[in-house]
Design a protein around this motif. Structure first.
Motif, PDB file in Angstrom:
ATOM      1  N   MET A  72      -6.573 -55.731  -3.544  1.00 14.78           N
ATOM      2  CA  MET A  72      -5.854 -54.265  -3.073  1.00 14.78           C
ATOM      3  C   MET A  72      -5.670 -54.650  -1.579  1.00 14.78           C
ATOM      4  N   LEU A  73      -6.250 -55.318  -0.934  1.00 15.91           N
ATOM      5  CA  LEU A  73      -6.220 -55.282   0.402  1.00 15.91           C
ATOM      6  C   LEU A  73      -5.063 -56.320   1.077  1.00 15.91           C
ATOM      7  N   ARG A  74      -4.431 -56.910   0.070  1.00 19.66           N
ATOM      8  CA  ARG A  74      -3.181 -57.729   0.427  1.00 19.66           C
ATOM      9  C   ARG A  74      -2.126 -56.602   1.020  1.00 19.66           C
ATOM     10  N   LYS A  75      -1.322 -57.335   1.993  1.00 15.47           N
ATOM     11  CA  LYS A  75      -0.480 -56.521   2.649  1.00 15.47           C
ATOM     12  C   LYS A  75       0.513 -55.874   1.522  1.00 15.47           C
ATOM     13  N   LYS A  76       0.986 -56.264   0.406  1.00 14.48           N
ATOM     14  CA  LYS A  76       1.866 -56.044  -0.336  1.00 14.48           C
ATOM     15  C   LYS A  76       1.143 -54.660  -1.419  1.00 14.48           C
ATOM     16  N   ASN A  77      -0.115 -54.752  -1.331  1.00 13.98           N
ATOM     17  CA  ASN A  77      -0.751 -53.704  -2.093  1.00 13.98           C
ATOM     18  C   ASN A  77      -1.284 -52.548  -1.072  1.00 13.98           C
ATOM     19  N   LEU A  78      -1.025 -52.405   0.019  1.00 18.29           N
ATOM     20  CA  LEU A  78      -1.651 -51.388   0.904  1.00 18.29           C
ATOM     21  C   LEU A  78      -1.071 -50.117   0.471  1.00 18.29           C
ATOM     22  N   ALA A  79       0.415 -50.185   0.319  1.00 15.69           N
ATOM     23  CA  ALA A  79       0.925 -48.951   0.103  1.00 15.69           C
ATOM     24  C   ALA A  79       0.618 -48.132  -1.188  1.00 15.69           C
ATOM     25  N   ILE A  80      -0.089 -48.896  -2.402  1.00 12.98           N
ATOM     26  CA  ILE A  80      -0.537 -48.371  -3.534  1.00 12.98           C
ATOM     27  C   ILE A  80      -1.555 -47.408  -3.274  1.00 12.98           C
ATOM     28  N   LYS A  81      -1.363 -46.118  -3.822  1.00 14.73           N
ATOM     29  CA  LYS A  81      -2.272 -44.930  -3.354  1.00 14.73           C
ATOM     30  C   LYS A  81      -3.198 -44.471  -4.591  1.00 14.73           C
ATOM     31  N   HIS A  82      -2.367 -44.302  -5.811  1.00 15.71           N
ATOM     32  CA  HIS A  82      -2.990 -43.809  -6.980  1.00 15.71           C
ATOM     33  C   HIS A  82      -3.599 -45.053  -7.802  1.00 15.71           C
ATOM     34  N   CYS A  83      -4.769 -44.684  -8.309  1.00 15.84           N
ATOM     35  CA  CYS A  83      -5.716 -45.477  -9.125  1.00 15.84           C
ATOM     36  C   CYS A  83      -5.527 -45.406 -10.460  1.00 15.84           C
ATOM     37  N   THR A  84      -5.485 -46.368 -11.163  1.00 10.36           N
ATOM     38  CA  THR A  84      -5.330 -46.137 -12.721  1.00 10.36           C
ATOM     39  C   THR A  84      -6.371 -47.149 -13.615  1.00 10.36           C
ATOM     40  N   THR A  85      -7.512 -47.554 -12.862  1.00  9.91           N
ATOM     41  CA  THR A  85      -8.581 -48.030 -13.374  1.00  9.91           C
ATOM     42  C   THR A  85      -9.797 -47.323 -13.858  1.00  9.91           C
ATOM     43  N   LYS A  86     -10.606 -47.795 -14.570  1.00 10.03           N
ATOM     44  CA  LYS A  86     -11.782 -47.032 -14.973  1.00 10.03           C
ATOM     45  C   LYS A  86     -12.611 -46.572 -13.489  1.00 10.03           C
ATOM     46  N   PRO A  87     -13.623 -45.561 -13.679  1.00 11.91           N
ATOM     47  CA  PRO A  87     -13.716 -44.658 -14.635  1.00 11.91           C
ATOM     48  C   PRO A  87     -12.675 -43.563 -14.998  1.00 11.91           C
ATOM     49  N   ASP A  88     -12.680 -43.150 -16.335  1.00 13.23           N
ATOM     50  CA  ASP A  88     -11.643 -41.953 -16.424  1.00 13.23           C
ATOM     51  C   ASP A  88     -11.772 -40.742 -15.789  1.00 13.23           C
ATOM     52  N   GLY A  89     -10.704 -40.089 -15.389  1.00 16.27           N
ATOM     53  CA  GLY A  89     -10.919 -38.805 -14.708  1.00 16.27           C
ATOM     54  C   GLY A  89     -11.905 -37.786 -15.319  1.00 16.27           C
ATOM     55  N   ASP A  90     -11.666 -37.510 -16.632  1.00 15.93           N
ATOM     56  CA  ASP A  90     -12.652 -36.529 -17.434  1.00 15.93           C
ATOM     57  C   ASP A  90     -14.171 -36.694 -17.425  1.00 15.93           C
ATOM     58  N   ASN A  91     -14.492 -38.132 -17.474  1.00 21.85           N
ATOM     59  CA  ASN A  91     -15.842 -38.684 -17.245  1.00 21.85           C
ATOM     60  C   ASN A  91     -16.132 -38.326 -15.734  1.00 21.85           C
ATOM     61  N   ILE A  92     -15.296 -38.576 -14.707  1.00 20.56           N
ATOM     62  CA  ILE A  92     -15.842 -38.302 -13.382  1.00 20.56           C
ATOM     63  C   ILE A  92     -16.098 -36.707 -13.249  1.00 20.56           C
ATOM     64  N   LEU A  93     -14.960 -35.743 -13.818  1.00 20.16           N
ATOM     65  CA  LEU A  93     -15.213 -34.338 -13.889  1.00 20.16           C
ATOM     66  C   LEU A  93     -16.848 -33.867 -14.490  1.00 20.16           C
ATOM     67  N   LYS A  94     -17.074 -34.582 -15.502  1.00 20.41           N
ATOM     68  CA  LYS A  94     -18.209 -34.293 -16.268  1.00 20.41           C
ATOM     69  C   LYS A  94     -19.614 -34.588 -15.260  1.00 20.41           C
ATOM     70  N   ILE A  95     -19.512 -35.663 -14.762  1.00 20.37           N
ATOM     71  CA  ILE A  95     -20.681 -35.975 -13.730  1.00 20.37           C
ATOM     72  C   ILE A  95     -20.895 -34.959 -12.680  1.00 20.37           C
ATOM     73  N   CYS A  96     -19.671 -34.731 -12.196  1.00 22.06           N
ATOM     74  CA  CYS A  96     -19.697 -33.887 -10.822  1.00 22.06           C
ATOM     75  C   CYS A  96     -19.876 -32.653 -11.413  1.00 22.06           C
ATOM     76  N   LEU A  97     -19.561 -31.888 -12.364  1.00 22.35           N
ATOM     77  CA  LEU A  97     -20.076 -30.528 -12.821  1.00 22.35           C
ATOM     78  C   LEU A  97     -21.500 -30.456 -12.970  1.00 22.35           C
ATOM     79  N   ASP A  98     -22.052 -31.570 -13.623  1.00 22.91           N
ATOM     80  CA  ASP A  98     -23.317 -31.556 -13.887  1.00 22.91           C
ATOM     81  C   ASP A  98     -24.171 -31.744 -12.568  1.00 22.91           C
ATOM     82  N   SER A  99     -23.669 -32.449 -11.819  1.00 23.87           N
ATOM     83  CA  SER A  99     -24.540 -32.635 -10.556  1.00 23.87           C
ATOM     84  C   SER A  99     -24.390 -31.251  -9.781  1.00 23.87           C
TER      85      SER A  99
END
Length: 137
Positions: A72-99
């Motif tokens: 992702m640090l290559r010059k052509k990929n620096l403009a990419i902002k949105h992440c579509t890899t794991k972990p899933d957003g709903d699982n991130i929400l669960k762990i943050c709410l529990d914290s």
């Protein structure tokens, strides 16, 4: 009132409970990696929250910033902002709410009437982190 806090931990999704058999009984437990992440995030939240736990309806927003990979640090990929890899957003929400509940920011995670989660790549050179915004409704 809007409260924002930055948690300097790599975003992680809540893992599924594990089950072990003890004699004729089954016992469910939270995986150690999830427990440690929740505890570390709760320490940061508690250090920034000096009020009693919220008991009214709130809006809970999480933005997870993932550390960029070498590719992702290559010059052509620096403009990419949105992440579509794991972990899933709903699982991130669960762990943050529990914290937030463990830290004493929220009395219970069911008071979060509006929840949202976004995932982005962090700026080059930055480690992964999360931004949590809690607003009273």
């Amino acid at each position: 009132m809007v409260w924002t806090v930055k948690i300097p931990l790599e975003p992680m999704g809540k893992q599924r409970p594990r089950i072990t058999k003890v004699g004729n009984f089954s016992r469910a437990y939270t995986p150690p990696k999830t427990k440690k992440w929740e505890k570390d995030a709760a320490l940061v939240l508690r250090a920034n929250w000096r009020r009693p736990p919220l008991e009214c309806a709130v809006s809970f927003e999480v933005v997870a910033f993932r550390e960029r990979t070498k590719e992702m640090l290559r010059k052509k990929n620096l403009a990419i902002k949105h992440c579509t890899t794991k972990p899933d957003g709903d699982n991130i929400l669960k762990i943050c709410l529990d914290s937030a509940v463990i830290a004493g920011v929220l009395k219970d995670d069911n008071i979060a009437a509006y929840i949202s989660c976004g995932k982005q790549w962090a700026d080059p050179g930055l480690k992964g982190y999360l931004e949590i915004r809690i607003a009273l409704l």
